[in-house]
Write a protein that holds these residues in place. Structure first.
Motif, PDB file in Angstrom:
ATOM      1  N   PRO A  91      13.478  14.664  16.123  1.00  0.00           N
ATOM      2  CA  PRO A  91      12.298  15.501  16.372  1.00  0.00           C
ATOM      3  C   PRO A  91      11.361  15.495  15.175  1.00  0.00           C
ATOM      4  O   PRO A  91      11.734  15.106  14.069  1.00  0.00           O
ATOM      5  CB  PRO A  91      12.906  16.893  16.591  1.00  0.00           C
ATOM      6  CG  PRO A  91      14.160  16.865  15.766  1.00  0.00           C
ATOM      7  CD  PRO A  91      14.686  15.455  15.863  1.00  0.00           C
ATOM      8  N   SER A  92      10.136  15.938  15.403  1.00  0.00           N
ATOM      9  CA  SER A  92       9.149  16.086  14.330  1.00  0.00           C
ATOM     10  C   SER A  92       8.559  17.490  14.420  1.00  0.00           C
ATOM     11  O   SER A  92       8.920  18.280  15.293  1.00  0.00           O
ATOM     12  CB  SER A  92       8.051  15.025  14.464  1.00  0.00           C
ATOM     13  OG  SER A  92       7.415  15.124  15.729  1.00  0.00           O
ATOM     14  N   SER A  93       7.638  17.789  13.532  1.00  0.00           N
ATOM     15  CA  SER A  93       7.036  19.126  13.530  1.00  0.00           C
ATOM     16  C   SER A  93       6.098  19.289  14.722  1.00  0.00           C
ATOM     17  O   SER A  93       5.526  18.325  15.224  1.00  0.00           O
ATOM     18  CB  SER A  93       6.267  19.353  12.230  1.00  0.00           C
ATOM     19  OG  SER A  93       5.240  18.380  12.095  1.00  0.00           O
ATOM     20  N   ALA A  94       5.954  20.525  15.166  1.00  0.00           N
ATOM     21  CA  ALA A  94       5.086  20.813  16.312  1.00  0.00           C
ATOM     22  C   ALA A  94       4.093  21.913  15.935  1.00  0.00           C
ATOM     23  O   ALA A  94       4.392  22.766  15.101  1.00  0.00           O
ATOM     24  CB  ALA A  94       5.932  21.263  17.500  1.00  0.00           C
ATOM     25  N   PRO A  95       2.897  21.912  16.551  1.00  0.00           N
ATOM     26  CA  PRO A  95       1.901  22.944  16.243  1.00  0.00           C
ATOM     27  C   PRO A  95       2.258  24.308  16.842  1.00  0.00           C
ATOM     28  O   PRO A  95       1.585  25.304  16.554  1.00  0.00           O
ATOM     29  CB  PRO A  95       0.621  22.383  16.871  1.00  0.00           C
ATOM     30  CG  PRO A  95       1.114  21.516  17.988  1.00  0.00           C
ATOM     31  CD  PRO A  95       2.388  20.906  17.486  1.00  0.00           C
ATOM     32  N   CYS A  96       3.280  24.344  17.673  1.00  0.00           N
ATOM     33  CA  CYS A  96       3.710  25.607  18.270  1.00  0.00           C
ATOM     34  C   CYS A  96       5.233  25.649  18.268  1.00  0.00           C
ATOM     35  O   CYS A  96       5.899  24.641  17.996  1.00  0.00           O
ATOM     36  CB  CYS A  96       3.188  25.732  19.704  1.00  0.00           C
ATOM     37  SG  CYS A  96       3.598  24.320  20.745  1.00  0.00           S
ATOM     38  N   ARG A  97       5.779  26.798  18.542  1.00  0.00           N
ATOM     39  CA  ARG A  97       7.227  26.937  18.531  1.00  0.00           C
ATOM     40  C   ARG A  97       7.840  26.227  19.727  1.00  0.00           C
ATOM     41  O   ARG A  97       7.349  26.349  20.853  1.00  0.00           O
ATOM     42  CB  ARG A  97       7.598  28.425  18.563  1.00  0.00           C
ATOM     43  CG  ARG A  97       9.092  28.689  18.461  1.00  0.00           C
ATOM     44  CD  ARG A  97       9.378  30.159  18.254  1.00  0.00           C
ATOM     45  NE  ARG A  97       9.005  30.975  19.388  1.00  0.00           N
ATOM     46  CZ  ARG A  97       9.765  31.127  20.492  1.00  0.00           C
ATOM     47  NH1 ARG A  97      10.902  30.467  20.603  1.00  0.00           N
ATOM     48  NH2 ARG A  97       9.356  31.906  21.471  1.00  0.00           N
ATOM     49  N   ALA A 124      -2.065  29.372  21.989  1.00  0.00           N
ATOM     50  CA  ALA A 124      -3.189  28.636  22.572  1.00  0.00           C
ATOM     51  C   ALA A 124      -3.367  28.964  24.047  1.00  0.00           C
ATOM     52  O   ALA A 124      -4.489  29.016  24.555  1.00  0.00           O
ATOM     53  CB  ALA A 124      -2.979  27.131  22.389  1.00  0.00           C
ATOM     54  N   GLY A 125      -2.253  29.140  24.775  1.00  0.00           N
ATOM     55  CA  GLY A 125      -2.340  29.482  26.184  1.00  0.00           C
ATOM     56  C   GLY A 125      -2.662  28.318  27.097  1.00  0.00           C
ATOM     57  O   GLY A 125      -2.852  28.509  28.295  1.00  0.00           O
ATOM     58  N   THR A 130       0.229  22.407  25.489  1.00  0.00           N
ATOM     59  CA  THR A 130       1.457  22.881  24.864  1.00  0.00           C
ATOM     60  C   THR A 130       2.640  22.017  25.275  1.00  0.00           C
ATOM     61  O   THR A 130       3.476  21.628  24.444  1.00  0.00           O
ATOM     62  CB  THR A 130       1.730  24.349  25.240  1.00  0.00           C
ATOM     63  OG1 THR A 130       0.644  25.157  24.794  1.00  0.00           O
ATOM     64  CG2 THR A 130       3.013  24.840  24.601  1.00  0.00           C
ATOM     65  N   ALA A 131       2.735  21.688  26.570  1.00  0.00           N
ATOM     66  CA  ALA A 131       3.811  20.828  27.050  1.00  0.00           C
ATOM     67  C   ALA A 131       3.745  19.461  26.396  1.00  0.00           C
ATOM     68  O   ALA A 131       4.778  18.874  26.030  1.00  0.00           O
ATOM     69  CB  ALA A 131       3.746  20.699  28.566  1.00  0.00           C
ATOM     70  N   ALA A 132       2.535  18.933  26.231  1.00  0.00           N
ATOM     71  CA  ALA A 132       2.372  17.632  25.575  1.00  0.00           C
ATOM     72  C   ALA A 132       2.789  17.712  24.112  1.00  0.00           C
ATOM     73  O   ALA A 132       3.402  16.783  23.572  1.00  0.00           O
ATOM     74  CB  ALA A 132       0.918  17.171  25.690  1.00  0.00           C
ATOM     75  N   ALA A 133       2.487  18.834  23.454  1.00  0.00           N
ATOM     76  CA  ALA A 133       2.876  19.016  22.053  1.00  0.00           C
ATOM     77  C   ALA A 133       4.391  19.091  21.925  1.00  0.00           C
ATOM     78  O   ALA A 133       4.977  18.544  20.989  1.00  0.00           O
ATOM     79  CB  ALA A 133       2.227  20.274  21.486  1.00  0.00           C
ATOM     80  N   TRP A 134       5.037  19.786  22.866  1.00  0.00           N
ATOM     81  CA  TRP A 134       6.504  19.860  22.858  1.00  0.00           C
ATOM     82  C   TRP A 134       7.117  18.472  23.006  1.00  0.00           C
ATOM     83  O   TRP A 134       8.031  18.102  22.273  1.00  0.00           O
ATOM     84  CB  TRP A 134       6.987  20.746  23.995  1.00  0.00           C
ATOM     85  CG  TRP A 134       6.761  22.204  23.790  1.00  0.00           C
ATOM     86  CD1 TRP A 134       6.557  22.854  22.603  1.00  0.00           C
ATOM     87  CD2 TRP A 134       6.698  23.215  24.808  1.00  0.00           C
ATOM     88  NE1 TRP A 134       6.383  24.196  22.820  1.00  0.00           N
ATOM     89  CE2 TRP A 134       6.463  24.453  24.147  1.00  0.00           C
ATOM     90  CE3 TRP A 134       6.816  23.197  26.196  1.00  0.00           C
ATOM     91  CZ2 TRP A 134       6.358  25.652  24.856  1.00  0.00           C
ATOM     92  CZ3 TRP A 134       6.719  24.386  26.897  1.00  0.00           C
ATOM     93  CH2 TRP A 134       6.480  25.602  26.247  1.00  0.00           C
TER      94      TRP A 134
END
Length: 212
Positions: A91-97, A124-125, A130-134
């Protein structure tokens, strides 16, 4: 992860997860393999949980993943075989939890689970972003196998869920183990704990004598 699951612990996890949701089954399996409580494990991210389940699966059944899919174009059965390490990119870092099993369980009780899950993990909502960031941060959040039909050449992506795959393997193993316990108990009068305390190799030796 230290694998502490013996035959008795695996049978207990199978029994405990029999009438549970897939989410609860995954935590029950991991609890058997780590000695930690499902409540504690529920706070691992989904990716952390699934990496631990892959590790448990490799210890129990090996690293090779084998299965059969069906071509959506021509209906041909397509055999799938790969090493699970091919799926375990770090894994890598993500902009959200990143979501945990506890987040997923809470979101499933809401009217819109997807929106609720995003709301728990991101300010962000935006569900799609968000799903793409995950997925970008941890490939185990959404695993897909790229398959190709040998007959018609159709290519497609097949979703893969380690919880359901491992549960299916465990279900087969537990049913075979209960049959072994039945045969040995009938032949020697041993109790289930006595039989399960034997190594798998020794059980097979006794079964060879019983079934010969």
């Amino acid at each position: 992860m230290t694998v502490v699951a013996g035959a008795a612990e695996l049978l207990d996890a199978w029994e405990a997860g029999w009438d549970r949701t897939p989410l609860e089954r995954g935590l029950a399996l991991l609890a058997a393999g780590t000695g930690r409580s499902p409540g504690e494990l529920a706070h691992l991210t989904v990716g952390q949980r699934d990496r631990a389940l892959f590790e448990l699966r490799a210890a129990l059944f090996g690293a090779s993943l084998d299965g059969v899919s069906t071509c959506p174009e021509c209906g041909t059965d397509v055999e799938v075989s790969l090493d699970q390490e091919q799926l375990l990119d770090p894994p890598s870092s993500a902009p959200c939890r990143l979501p945990t099993s506890a987040d997923v369980a809470a979101a499933l009780s809401e009217r819109d689970p997807c929106e609720a899950l995003v709301g728990r993990c991101s300010e962000a909502g935006d569900a799609e972003k968000t799903a793409a960031a995950w997925a970008a941060a941890d490939p185990l959040v959404d695993v897909e196998l790229c398959l190709s039909c040998p007959d018609c050449g159709r290519e497609w992506a097949e979703p893969f869920d380690i919880v359901s795959y491992l549960w299916s393997e465990l279900d087969g193993w537990c049913r075979r183990t209960l049959l072994e316990v039945h045969d040995l108990a009938a032949a020697y009068g041993w109790t289930e704990p006595q039989i399960l305390a034997l190594s798998a190799w020794r059980r097979q030796c006794y079964l060879g004598l019983v079934r010969s």
